[in-house]
Enzyme design. Structure first.
Site, PDB file in Angstrom:
ATOM      1  N   GLY A 167       0.818  -1.206   0.000  1.00 52.09           N
ATOM      2  CA  GLY A 167       0.000   0.000   0.000  1.00 52.09           C
ATOM      3  C   GLY A 167       0.850   1.254   0.000  1.00 52.09           C
ATOM      4  O   GLY A 167       0.529   2.243  -0.674  1.00 52.09           O
ATOM      5  N   SER A 168       1.947   1.200   0.726  1.00 53.95           N
ATOM      6  CA  SER A 168       2.877   2.339   0.777  1.00 53.95           C
ATOM      7  C   SER A 168       3.520   2.574  -0.579  1.00 53.95           C
ATOM      8  O   SER A 168       3.746   3.716  -0.999  1.00 53.95           O
ATOM      9  CB  SER A 168       3.963   2.080   1.822  1.00 53.95           C
ATOM     10  N   ASP A 171       5.312  -9.343   7.970  1.00 54.19           N
ATOM     11  CA  ASP A 171       4.566 -10.448   7.371  1.00 54.19           C
ATOM     12  C   ASP A 171       5.311 -11.161   6.242  1.00 54.19           C
ATOM     13  O   ASP A 171       4.940 -12.263   5.861  1.00 54.19           O
ATOM     14  CB  ASP A 171       3.229  -9.939   6.817  1.00 54.19           C
ATOM     15  N   GLY A 203       0.304 -12.512  10.304  1.00 52.56           N
ATOM     16  CA  GLY A 203       0.656 -12.799   8.923  1.00 52.56           C
ATOM     17  C   GLY A 203      -0.160 -12.059   7.892  1.00 52.56           C
ATOM     18  O   GLY A 203       0.266 -11.893   6.759  1.00 52.56           O
ATOM     19  N   GLY A 234       9.292 -27.323  15.165  1.00 52.67           N
ATOM     20  CA  GLY A 234       8.722 -28.659  15.098  1.00 52.67           C
ATOM     21  C   GLY A 234       7.260 -28.712  15.479  1.00 52.67           C
ATOM     22  O   GLY A 234       6.781 -29.752  15.961  1.00 52.67           O
ATOM     23  N   ALA A 235       6.527 -27.623  15.269  1.00 52.51           N
ATOM     24  CA  ALA A 235       5.089 -27.623  15.569  1.00 52.51           C
ATOM     25  C   ALA A 235       4.417 -28.757  14.806  1.00 52.51           C
ATOM     26  O   ALA A 235       4.534 -28.847  13.581  1.00 52.51           O
ATOM     27  CB  ALA A 235       4.479 -26.279  15.187  1.00 52.51           C
ATOM     28  N   ILE A 250       3.429  -8.596  20.304  1.00 48.65           N
ATOM     29  CA  ILE A 250       4.833  -8.817  20.675  1.00 48.65           C
ATOM     30  C   ILE A 250       5.657  -9.150  19.433  1.00 48.65           C
ATOM     31  O   ILE A 250       6.873  -8.950  19.403  1.00 48.65           O
ATOM     32  CB  ILE A 250       4.991  -9.941  21.722  1.00 48.65           C
TER      33      ILE A 250
END
Length: 322
Positions: free
Chosen positions: A105-106, A128, A171, A186-187, A251
């Site tokens: 957008g910028s 993101d 994201g 490792g999720a 955060i």
């Protein structure tokens, strides 16, 4: 030879923006050009929140997160009459060129200003990593490290109590933070817009892991896909794991930038000033195959998104193995 250059940050803040600002200011001064900062993004152009800065200003901000000159959403900038006011204000102050740090957008605003006679160069500033014309964006590495550190810490307590946790990750339609974070931690289960799992599919996978005796399970999900707390309750009912949800939230946008984000930001800032000195505008500076490149902004806005299906499938296969 241009005499004055401005720099602004627009859209969401990202770690490393200050390092980029610093690089633009220092690079301009080294070439005998007066540097100016525009506060609060494009809104600052309209309100003339523009001020000259020096080396002392630039030297004090490199390690700071966020953006010291502020950023703001300003949809009114889409109107040509509003943009013309911005151009008049810049010309009144003798500012001939502008570095814009932000997202897609910028860049659209930067391209339109270039068409009105103010050469603009865009730098990719967003956690993101959703600017497809750059391999990595300023802020992504810092945010990713925050995600990895957070999941590692959550894993410790889940492991202690044999539990499951749903971790919601930022994201904005791009799953890179979730994908890369899942690879690094490792999720066991993860879902993004690009590789979406239904709630029932997530429950089935977690239940399979529970039956296999997995002591802890991390379910990493990209933001805005689910009600994470409701999903946690559904997983608990299906699998038997005591399940909690953690929304990492803002955060991920804060914190001192990593060395890699500073490296990218500073080199991109220097490169941008060099292009402006050459009299070029309407360009976007991106990272491609580990090299900085300058592309036409319009072309970058229409580049196809890279297909990461193979990367998703390989990671799911090894993380979900029992």
């Amino acid at each position: 030879m241009i005499k004055k250059i401005g720099v602004l940050t627009s859209g969401g803040d990202a770690p490393g923006m200050n390092a980029a600002i610093s690089a633009v200011v220092k690079s301009a001064i080294s070439k005998g050009i007066e540097p100016y900062v525009v506060r609060e993004g494009y809104k600052g152009l309209i309100n003339k929140w523009i001020e000259k800065v020096d080396l002392s200003f630039a030297s004090d901000i490199i390690a700071r997160g966020g953006t010291v000159i502020g950023s703001a959403r300003f949809p009114e900038f889409k109107e040509e009459s509003v943009r013309k006011v911005a151009v008049e204000n810049l010309k009144e102050m003798g500012i001939e060129a502008l570095v814009v740090i932000g997202g897609d957008g910028s860049y659209q605003g930067a391209e339109k200003l270039t068409n009105l006679g103010i050469n603009c160069i865009g730098l990719p500033g967003t956690i993101d990593n959703d600017i497809v014309s750059s391999d990595y964006t300023i802020g992504f590495d810092t945010a990713l490290n925050t995600v990895v550190r957070s999941i590692d810490q959550i894993r410790d307590t889940m492991q202690s109590h044999s539990r499951c946790c749903v971790v919601e990750i930022m994201g904005n339609g791009c799953g890179d933070l979730t994908l890369y974070g899942s690879i690094a931690t490792g999720a066991e289960v993860f879902s993004t817009k690009e590789s979406f799992l239904t709630e029932d599919q997530i429950c089935e996978q977690v239940t399979m892991l529970a039956k296999a005796g997995r002591r802890s399970v991390i379910v990493a999900v990209a933001e805005q896909l689910y009600d994470s707390h409701a999903l946690a309750k559904k997983i608990e009912k299906a699998s038997g794991y005591v399940t909690r949800a953690t929304v990492l939230g803002h955060i991920q946008r804060g914190g001192s930038p990593t060395a890699m984000d500073r490296y990218l930001a500073i080199n991109a800032g220097i490169f941008a000033v060099e292009k402006l000195v050459e009299g070029k505008g309407g360009l976007y500076i991106g990272m491609s195959e580990n090299k900085l490149v300058a592309r036409d902004i319009n072309s970058t806005l229409n580049m196809p998104k890279p297909d990461k299906t193979e990367e998703y499938e390989k990671t799911k296969k090894i993380n979900l193995s029992i």
